[in-house]
Design a protein around this motif. Structure first.
Motif, PDB file in Angstrom:
ATOM      1  N   ARG A  53      28.086 108.908  84.206  1.00  0.00           N
ATOM      2  CA  ARG A  53      27.432 110.123  84.735  1.00  0.00           C
ATOM      3  C   ARG A  53      27.061 111.015  83.604  1.00  0.00           C
ATOM      4  NH1 ARG A  53      24.837 110.139  90.014  1.00  0.00           N
ATOM      5  NH2 ARG A  53      25.844 108.557  91.157  1.00  0.00           N
ATOM      6  N   LEU A  54      28.291 111.295  82.749  1.00  0.00           N
ATOM      7  CA  LEU A  54      28.277 112.347  81.672  1.00  0.00           C
ATOM      8  C   LEU A  54      27.664 111.671  80.534  1.00  0.00           C
ATOM      9  CD1 LEU A  54      31.779 114.086  81.895  1.00  0.00           C
ATOM     10  CD2 LEU A  54      29.566 114.831  82.572  1.00  0.00           C
ATOM     11  N   GLY A  55      27.361 110.256  80.532  1.00  0.00           N
ATOM     12  CA  GLY A  55      26.751 109.752  79.131  1.00  0.00           C
ATOM     13  C   GLY A  55      27.662 109.671  78.075  1.00  0.00           C
ATOM     14  N   LEU A  56      29.009 109.331  78.514  1.00  0.00           N
ATOM     15  CA  LEU A  56      30.021 109.234  77.450  1.00  0.00           C
ATOM     16  C   LEU A  56      30.842 107.987  77.700  1.00  0.00           C
ATOM     17  CD1 LEU A  56      31.496 113.002  78.133  1.00  0.00           C
ATOM     18  CD2 LEU A  56      29.713 112.359  76.339  1.00  0.00           C
ATOM     19  N   GLU A  57      30.400 106.997  78.361  1.00  0.00           N
ATOM     20  CA  GLU A  57      30.962 105.814  78.587  1.00  0.00           C
ATOM     21  C   GLU A  57      31.538 105.017  77.298  1.00  0.00           C
ATOM     22  OE1 GLU A  57      26.729 104.726  79.758  1.00  0.00           O
ATOM     23  OE2 GLU A  57      28.058 106.382  79.418  1.00  0.00           O
ATOM     24  N   ASP A  58      30.742 105.165  76.146  1.00  0.00           N
ATOM     25  CA  ASP A  58      31.048 104.523  74.904  1.00  0.00           C
ATOM     26  C   ASP A  58      31.541 105.427  74.058  1.00  0.00           C
ATOM     27  OD1 ASP A  58      28.706 105.812  74.547  1.00  0.00           O
ATOM     28  OD2 ASP A  58      27.721 104.481  73.391  1.00  0.00           O
ATOM     29  N   CYS A  59      32.126 106.462  74.185  1.00  0.00           N
ATOM     30  CA  CYS A  59      32.470 107.668  72.960  1.00  0.00           C
ATOM     31  C   CYS A  59      33.952 107.426  73.063  1.00  0.00           C
ATOM     32  CB  CYS A  59      32.250 108.912  73.649  1.00  0.00           C
ATOM     33  SG  CYS A  59      30.655 109.084  73.562  1.00  0.00           S
ATOM     34  N   PHE A  60      34.894 106.576  73.981  1.00  0.00           N
ATOM     35  CA  PHE A  60      36.174 106.612  73.898  1.00  0.00           C
ATOM     36  C   PHE A  60      36.536 104.987  73.768  1.00  0.00           C
ATOM     37  CE2 PHE A  60      35.045 110.270  76.243  1.00  0.00           C
ATOM     38  CZ  PHE A  60      35.843 111.199  75.994  1.00  0.00           C
ATOM     39  N   GLN A  61      37.673 105.055  72.889  1.00  0.00           N
ATOM     40  CA  GLN A  61      38.399 103.640  72.640  1.00  0.00           C
ATOM     41  C   GLN A  61      39.366 103.219  73.694  1.00  0.00           C
ATOM     42  OE1 GLN A  61      37.880 106.339  69.807  1.00  0.00           O
ATOM     43  NE2 GLN A  61      36.035 105.249  70.141  1.00  0.00           N
ATOM     44  N   GLY A  62      39.763 104.063  74.663  1.00  0.00           N
ATOM     45  CA  GLY A  62      40.463 103.450  75.761  1.00  0.00           C
ATOM     46  C   GLY A  62      40.688 104.483  76.817  1.00  0.00           C
ATOM     47  N   VAL A  63      41.149 104.007  78.055  1.00  0.00           N
ATOM     48  CA  VAL A  63      41.426 104.957  79.050  1.00  0.00           C
ATOM     49  C   VAL A  63      42.570 104.423  79.539  1.00  0.00           C
ATOM     50  CG1 VAL A  63      40.478 105.621  81.600  1.00  0.00           C
ATOM     51  CG2 VAL A  63      38.750 104.786  79.683  1.00  0.00           C
ATOM     52  N   ILE A  64      43.485 105.574  79.629  1.00  0.00           N
ATOM     53  CA  ILE A  64      44.593 105.436  80.339  1.00  0.00           C
ATOM     54  C   ILE A  64      44.481 106.327  81.742  1.00  0.00           C
ATOM     55  CG2 ILE A  64      47.154 106.136  80.404  1.00  0.00           C
ATOM     56  CD1 ILE A  64      46.825 106.343  77.246  1.00  0.00           C
ATOM     57  N   CYS A  65      44.786 105.481  82.859  1.00  0.00           N
ATOM     58  CA  CYS A  65      44.344 106.005  84.134  1.00  0.00           C
ATOM     59  C   CYS A  65      45.450 105.664  85.034  1.00  0.00           C
ATOM     60  CB  CYS A  65      43.143 105.598  84.773  1.00  0.00           C
ATOM     61  SG  CYS A  65      42.997 103.657  84.645  1.00  0.00           S
ATOM     62  N   PHE A  66      45.459 105.842  86.433  1.00  0.00           N
ATOM     63  CA  PHE A  66      46.323 105.482  87.554  1.00  0.00           C
ATOM     64  C   PHE A  66      46.808 104.005  87.277  1.00  0.00           C
ATOM     65  CE2 PHE A  66      47.533 103.609  91.538  1.00  0.00           C
ATOM     66  CZ  PHE A  66      48.621 104.661  91.941  1.00  0.00           C
ATOM     67  N   GLU A  67      45.745 103.020  87.239  1.00  0.00           N
ATOM     68  CA  GLU A  67      46.276 101.737  87.079  1.00  0.00           C
ATOM     69  C   GLU A  67      47.114 101.391  85.812  1.00  0.00           C
ATOM     70  OE1 GLU A  67      42.427 101.779  89.686  1.00  0.00           O
ATOM     71  OE2 GLU A  67      43.378 102.742  87.854  1.00  0.00           O
ATOM     72  N   THR A  68      46.849 101.967  84.898  1.00  0.00           N
ATOM     73  CA  THR A  68      47.420 101.876  83.596  1.00  0.00           C
ATOM     74  C   THR A  68      49.043 102.111  83.634  1.00  0.00           C
ATOM     75  OG1 THR A  68      45.431 102.702  82.503  1.00  0.00           O
ATOM     76  CG2 THR A  68      47.300 102.286  80.994  1.00  0.00           C
ATOM     77  N   LEU A  69      49.335 103.193  84.368  1.00  0.00           N
ATOM     78  CA  LEU A  69      50.645 103.747  84.311  1.00  0.00           C
ATOM     79  C   LEU A  69      51.343 103.053  85.672  1.00  0.00           C
ATOM     80  CD1 LEU A  69      50.244 107.591  83.543  1.00  0.00           C
ATOM     81  CD2 LEU A  69      51.134 105.833  82.142  1.00  0.00           C
ATOM     82  N   ASN A  70      50.575 102.820  86.713  1.00  0.00           N
ATOM     83  CA  ASN A  70      51.090 102.236  87.684  1.00  0.00           C
ATOM     84  C   ASN A  70      50.361 100.835  88.162  1.00  0.00           C
ATOM     85  OD1 ASN A  70      52.607 104.948  88.875  1.00  0.00           O
ATOM     86  ND2 ASN A  70      50.829 105.376  88.251  1.00  0.00           N
ATOM     87  N   PRO A  71      50.526  99.841  87.516  1.00  0.00           N
ATOM     88  CA  PRO A  71      49.837  98.498  87.615  1.00  0.00           C
ATOM     89  C   PRO A  71      50.218  97.532  88.890  1.00  0.00           C
ATOM     90  CG  PRO A  71      51.611  98.395  85.902  1.00  0.00           C
ATOM     91  CD  PRO A  71      51.527  99.876  86.177  1.00  0.00           C
ATOM     92  N   SER A  72      51.304  98.042  89.259  1.00  0.00           N
ATOM     93  CA  SER A  72      51.485  97.160  90.368  1.00  0.00           C
ATOM     94  C   SER A  72      53.047  97.459  91.046  1.00  0.00           C
ATOM     95  CB  SER A  72      51.557  95.741  90.346  1.00  0.00           C
ATOM     96  OG  SER A  72      52.461  95.150  89.493  1.00  0.00           O
ATOM     97  N   VAL A  73      53.438  97.324  92.197  1.00  0.00           N
ATOM     98  CA  VAL A  73      54.645  97.576  92.818  1.00  0.00           C
ATOM     99  C   VAL A  73      55.875  96.963  91.946  1.00  0.00           C
ATOM    100  CG1 VAL A  73      56.057  97.670  94.885  1.00  0.00           C
ATOM    101  CG2 VAL A  73      53.757  98.007  95.177  1.00  0.00           C
ATOM    102  N   GLY A  74      56.816  97.609  91.748  1.00  0.00           N
ATOM    103  CA  GLY A  74      57.848  97.203  91.189  1.00  0.00           C
ATOM    104  C   GLY A  74      57.678  96.933  89.546  1.00  0.00           C
ATOM    105  N   LEU A  75      56.612  97.118  88.865  1.00  0.00           N
ATOM    106  CA  LEU A  75      56.545  97.240  87.312  1.00  0.00           C
ATOM    107  C   LEU A  75      56.350  98.481  86.680  1.00  0.00           C
ATOM    108  CD1 LEU A  75      54.059  94.180  87.310  1.00  0.00           C
ATOM    109  CD2 LEU A  75      56.614  94.049  87.271  1.00  0.00           C
TER     110      LEU A  75
END
Length: 270
Positions: free
Chosen positions: A130-152
């Motif tokens: 929406r901000l038009g910034l999707e190609d401005c970053f080399q990576g995204v660290i988000c919820f799934e990155t830090l919490n990929p699955s139960v027990g890991l």
């Protein structure tokens, strides 16, 4: 006379950006809409007493970093994806408009740029698009990155998000402002915190970022807060407040003229 180039490495190698209320102003109202959705989820899906929901929502946020993390810590069982779909999927994303000024600023920065958000991947993609910034970053660290699955535990690098981690068992949701979450993000991004700038609108996230060794910028404020090295009223003020982001590259490329008798290479200041 001979031309001698600078040989030292750049002062900053990476810029780590929070997303919500950092890349766009809090005044847009997405924060309030998100809180309203969380409270409705607590009421209708977890059947928490209506009179307790607002207080509980705020207290869990303050104690655990996010209300979701607090609910999980208390033992409430619900699907993470269902929670995110309810809380973020109903946000008024139409309030977000393309930001060509910020886009040009980001694209002109020579450093790696990475998003670091507590939100889920789908929300991050929606906001950046929406901000038009999707190609401005080399990576995204988000919820799934830090919490990929139960027990890991959190994944070990931004380029290896699907690898199973077996070093330790994760027993709670990892999120800012915990120093563990910030240290995990630093490891995932594979950066030197001493050469990384962290931008965030949260006072407590900034304090944790500083404790983890990052250079820190509080966004949305005109004065410094504990742990902040810089303060920006708006993310658009980066160039005025941190010209070294650009100047160091220009100085690095600019040749230094000195007499031929002098053989020592001039080192850029750190």
């Amino acid at each position: 006379m001979e031309v001698v180039g600078r040989s030292s490495e750049a002062m900053y190698e990476c810029l780590l950006f929070d997303m919500d209320d950092t890349l766009y102003p809090m005044s847009l109202g997405l924060n309030l809409a998100c809180r309203k959705n969380i409270e409705e989820f607590m009421l209708h899906h977890l059947h928490i007493e209506e009179s307790e929901v607002p207080r509980m929502c705020l207290e869990l946020y303050r104690e655990h970093g996010t209300t979701m993390a607090g609910l999980k810590a208390l033992g409430y069982e619900f699907d993470n994806d269902d929670f995110h779909a309810y809380v973020h999927g109903r946000l008024p994303y139409e309030l977000l408009k393309p930001d060509p000024i910020l886009r040009n600023l980001l694209l002109s920065m020579p450093q790696r740029k990475i998003i670091f958000t507590n939100a889920d991947e789908a929300h991050a993609a929606q906001v950046l698009s929406r901000l038009g910034l999707e190609d401005c970053f080399q990576g995204v660290i988000c919820f799934e990155t830090l919490n990929p699955s139960v027990g890991l535990g959190p994944v070990s690098s931004i380029d290896r998000l699907d690898e199973e981690q077996t070093e330790h068992v994760q027993t709670k949701i990892l999120c800012k402002p915990s120093i563990q979450a910030i240290e995990a993000a630093i490891a995932i991004a594979n950066v030197d915190p001493k050469r990384t700038i962290f931008f965030d609108d949260s006072v407590r996230n900034i304090a944790s970022g500083k404790a983890a060794g990052l250079h820190t910028v509080i966004v949305g404020r005109s004065t410094l807060v504990p742990g902040a090295d810089y303060a920006l009223n708006s993310i658009h003020n980066i160039r005025e407040s941190l010209p070294e982001i650009w100047e160091e590259e220009e100085e690095h490329l600019q040749p230094i003229i000195q007499p031929t008798a002098v053989e020592t290479v001039v080192l850029a200041s750190a």
